[in-house]
Write a protein that holds these residues in place. Sequence first.
Motif, PDB file in Angstrom:
ATOM      1  N   ILE A 439      60.496   9.426  13.292  1.00  0.00           N
ATOM      2  CA  ILE A 439      61.604  10.088  12.309  1.00  0.00           C
ATOM      3  C   ILE A 439      62.433  11.040  12.715  1.00  0.00           C
ATOM      4  CG2 ILE A 439      61.488  11.652  10.025  1.00  0.00           C
ATOM      5  CD1 ILE A 439      60.045   8.940   9.636  1.00  0.00           C
ATOM      6  N   LEU A 440      62.250  11.962  13.922  1.00  0.00           N
ATOM      7  CA  LEU A 440      63.182  12.871  14.462  1.00  0.00           C
ATOM      8  C   LEU A 440      64.209  12.020  15.075  1.00  0.00           C
ATOM      9  CD1 LEU A 440      60.965  15.402  16.223  1.00  0.00           C
ATOM     10  CD2 LEU A 440      62.417  15.791  14.143  1.00  0.00           C
ATOM     11  N   TYR A 441      63.914  10.886  15.865  1.00  0.00           N
ATOM     12  CA  TYR A 441      64.902   9.993  16.526  1.00  0.00           C
ATOM     13  C   TYR A 441      65.845   9.320  15.334  1.00  0.00           C
ATOM     14  CZ  TYR A 441      66.617   5.853  18.441  1.00  0.00           C
ATOM     15  OH  TYR A 441      67.649   4.866  18.830  1.00  0.00           O
ATOM     16  N   ARG A 442      65.165   8.782  14.412  1.00  0.00           N
ATOM     17  CA  ARG A 442      65.925   8.362  13.145  1.00  0.00           C
ATOM     18  C   ARG A 442      66.937   9.063  12.592  1.00  0.00           C
ATOM     19  NH1 ARG A 442      65.208   3.054  11.691  1.00  0.00           N
ATOM     20  NH2 ARG A 442      66.830   3.449  10.271  1.00  0.00           N
ATOM     21  N   THR A 443      66.423  10.603  12.394  1.00  0.00           N
ATOM     22  CA  THR A 443      67.403  11.510  11.736  1.00  0.00           C
ATOM     23  C   THR A 443      68.115  12.425  12.807  1.00  0.00           C
ATOM     24  OG1 THR A 443      65.641  13.117  11.520  1.00  0.00           O
ATOM     25  CG2 THR A 443      65.664  11.757   9.713  1.00  0.00           C
ATOM     26  N   SER A 444      68.162  12.208  14.019  1.00  0.00           N
ATOM     27  CA  SER A 444      68.836  12.695  14.950  1.00  0.00           C
ATOM     28  C   SER A 444      68.245  14.239  15.045  1.00  0.00           C
ATOM     29  CB  SER A 444      70.242  12.947  15.066  1.00  0.00           C
ATOM     30  OG  SER A 444      70.739  11.386  14.638  1.00  0.00           O
ATOM     31  N   ALA A 445      66.987  14.366  15.023  1.00  0.00           N
ATOM     32  CA  ALA A 445      66.450  15.742  14.715  1.00  0.00           C
ATOM     33  C   ALA A 445      66.836  16.834  13.578  1.00  0.00           C
ATOM     34  CB  ALA A 445      66.306  16.169  16.128  1.00  0.00           C
ATOM     35  N   HIS A 446      67.322  16.056  12.531  1.00  0.00           N
ATOM     36  CA  HIS A 446      67.957  16.915  11.434  1.00  0.00           C
ATOM     37  C   HIS A 446      66.750  17.262  10.629  1.00  0.00           C
ATOM     38  CE1 HIS A 446      71.909  17.415  12.262  1.00  0.00           C
ATOM     39  NE2 HIS A 446      72.327  16.256  12.304  1.00  0.00           N
ATOM     40  N   GLU A 447      65.753  16.343  10.411  1.00  0.00           N
ATOM     41  CA  GLU A 447      64.673  16.232   9.505  1.00  0.00           C
ATOM     42  C   GLU A 447      63.384  16.951  10.064  1.00  0.00           C
ATOM     43  OE1 GLU A 447      65.700  16.840   6.377  1.00  0.00           O
ATOM     44  OE2 GLU A 447      67.356  15.756   6.105  1.00  0.00           O
ATOM     45  N   VAL A 448      63.292  17.991  10.714  1.00  0.00           N
ATOM     46  CA  VAL A 448      62.085  18.213  11.389  1.00  0.00           C
ATOM     47  C   VAL A 448      61.015  18.572  10.465  1.00  0.00           C
ATOM     48  CG1 VAL A 448      61.287  20.092  12.933  1.00  0.00           C
ATOM     49  CG2 VAL A 448      63.478  19.507  12.959  1.00  0.00           C
ATOM     50  N   LEU A 449      61.099  19.183   9.296  1.00  0.00           N
ATOM     51  CA  LEU A 449      60.052  19.363   8.521  1.00  0.00           C
ATOM     52  C   LEU A 449      59.438  18.063   7.926  1.00  0.00           C
ATOM     53  CD1 LEU A 449      60.880  22.331   6.091  1.00  0.00           C
ATOM     54  CD2 LEU A 449      58.898  22.081   7.610  1.00  0.00           C
ATOM     55  N   ALA A 450      60.462  17.190   7.506  1.00  0.00           N
ATOM     56  CA  ALA A 450      60.178  15.903   6.863  1.00  0.00           C
ATOM     57  C   ALA A 450      59.195  15.135   7.932  1.00  0.00           C
ATOM     58  CB  ALA A 450      61.388  15.013   6.468  1.00  0.00           C
TER      59      ALA A 450
END
Lengths: 663, 237
Positions: A439-450
């Motif tokens: 998830i971090l990779y796919r969101t470029s580490a934007h969605e840490v909480l998610a």
Amino acid sequence: MTVEIGQFALILALTLSLVQSILPVFGAWRHDGRMMAVAVPTAFAVFALIVLSFVILTHAYVVSDFSVLNVVENSHSQKPMLYKITGVWGNHEGSMLLWVLILTFFGALVAFFGNNLPPALKANVLGVHGWITTAFLFFIVATSNPFRRIVPAPMEGQDLNPILQDIGLAIHPPLLYLGYVGFSVCFSFAVAALIEGRIDAAWARWVRPWTLTAWVFLTGGIAMGSYWAYYELGWGGWWFWDPVENASFMPWLAGTALLHSALVMEKRSALKIWTVLLALLTFSLSLLGTFLVRSGVLTSVHTFATDPGRGLFILAILTLFIGGSLALFAFRAQTLSSGGLFQPISREGALVFNNLFLTTATATVLIGTLYPLLLEALTGDKISVGAPFFNMTFGPLMIPLLAAVPFGPLLAWKRGDLLGVGQRLMTAFALALLAVAFILYRTSAHEVLAAFGIGLAVWVMAGSLTDLALKSGIGKVSAATALARFIGLPRSVFGTALAHFGLGITLLGVVSVTTFGTEQVVAMKPGDTLPVAGYQLRYDGLTPATGPNYTEQQGRFTLLDKAARPVDTIISAKRFYPARRTPTTEAGIVTHGVNQFYISLGDDMAGGGIVVRIWWKPFVTLIWLGALAMMMGGFVSLLDRRLRVGAPAKAKAPRPVRAEASA
Amino acid sequence: MPSAVFFKHFIFRWKRWRDSAPLCPAGHLPRMGGDFLSSVTSLFSEPVAIGESGNHSQSPPLRGRCPAGQRGAPRDSIKLGTVLAFALLLAPTPAQAVTPDEILPDPALEQRARALSAELRCMVCQNQSIDDSNADLAKDLRVLVRERLKAGDSNQQVLDFVVARYGEFVLLKPQFETKTILLWGFPVLILLIGAGFLVVSARRKPAAPILPLSDEERRKLAEIMPPAMEDEDKQKV
């Protein structure tokens, strides 16, 4: 005439339930077998009478008997038959009758299955159940009589609130009540145990299945209500932390805690006092919910009556039962012996941890729901407690609990090996980390909480699978043996794994839809297209249509894939119900796998277009599918051999041995 | 019966609140304590008379749905006229939860506005944020929030501004202060009390040391239990 029979049946049921309240308990006190024996036939008779009056009320709705006030206020001759029937409980009087119907149903069930209970315990349990029945029947007869006539009878009824004319309403209240009211059995058992001053093996064996039954239905009821709100209210939310939702959520949280503590009591005869208290609290929260919803203190779609007299009456019942039972607990709890000892790191310890956090979560929801009411009543200050408060407090409380879920079933009773369990959960942990990284990779580490939320969900799901794999010895023994062991696993092990897996599924749905869902609010004219989640959405225009008791404007949308081929047609409508002059919106929902497109129509724009709200809700159905898995888990667990009828004879033999071993 | 008195007092307060909830025409932002309208009662009270008219609203407003109108529903022309006439701040469209014309061109600013809106209560609704509500007042507030953001306010400044005008009731997440200390502290308190109780009770009666089986017990166990059964027993644990 039949309507009067219904009313007489109600009054007769009240009288009989008074008998049920007094004689068996008195008999148990005086050791009088004949008086105790009164309990069973009266429980059946009261149930039969309530069934009769419920059938009569339903009949009045089916034939649209507009000489009955309740039918006039909530029905209409043009209403579809299904909604005529569901309209019976779509109002205050009818829903209270349904409440009592289910209450007496559970009373009859206890009477029916209770042959292997000690006679005094059975008499006390049914007697206490009779107290609750009496109180609520008295409430109905005195303040909420559904059979009141009206003279002269009007020609036409006023129809049911249109948003309640939905299949969701056919299922949601009965399910919810089966859950709410099901906890009354646990309550009766707990009070009976306090009266007797002892808890024996029969008590422990009985309480868990009843808790489980009520819990399964309550889970279903809440999930159904959530889905109904999601598609019927037309604004895409599935949980609002509304006081009325909280009123059903609190018994669920407490009931979940009860389920787990009853497990400890059944297996290890520890936590007896706590389990009794929790049983009292769970049903007290059900009563509190009934009070909040039915008294008019909170105004919502569920509040059919805002009559202070009724509110006062329910408050009196509430005070009597909660206050009375807690006082009884305070006096008698010391007489209950505490049972087996255990180390902090053990299955029991894990279940205590579960109880600590679930109880705190219940308390948080309780204070958040009641605080504005109390503060205003005491000081006059007005504050609001809404979703942001609950998200901020409830959320963090769930994190340690969810993180601990996979450990619980793997720890041994009495004394567990945390390190060993940790090692066995390495695969699950690795999977969870992988999910976080993905998830971090796919969101470029934007969605840490998610990312961590989804990691937690994967952890819970993989953990429950690990439990099954380890218990059937996969990887350690040959495939054939493992399969044989897997099939031979006790049903309750499957139940646990399934319910925990469902919890993970729900969490995955919640986190995904909250983080990755999109919302667009645009004005569209026929022919306009809009990109949504990799598709093109085309608005084709409005067409009028007529339903049985409404007219509607249907907005048609076509979903096109990348090659501009039509994939789906979505119809979202604005309805108008003339009988009540009420407009409603019917959301257009299309399900792709576990994702949904959700379209809701707004107002016409000045320039000829229309306001359209389009949501893309990835993984949203997982929220309810997870609840379904939890229900299935509870159900499978109910089928466990040790809980099946007739099992006690077999179970008797090993018990002395086990007791010796654990002493 | 003190609880009855309490309850009556409570119902009284509740009624006073619901009768006096500020309901104001669009474009007119009321100050605290002013502008109260009492005609909303009909929406809440139970109908007693039958057959007077077909259009009295029998059920109170939906969970979260606002008495000022149904979400996404067509409004009657008089209301629309009122909105048009009074909506000084607004583009001439009927009020609705976040309409296209409200959305700010700057996505970052708009996102902040949405987040702030979710924390502010629609004053005339039941438990609904202004982001979800289609009441006129909610629309005014949404526009106000966006105005303040455009003027360069920080999130906290916007909230302070709204609270100064409408009172604390408007915040869905109450501030941490004396009167809400119990609200915020309660979960922590319960957790600490529970954990403390567990620690104390665990210390008071330390679990009996688990001794390995004596040779005699082992022998007895072997007599009772054949090896295969022992294995079966293990996997069931």
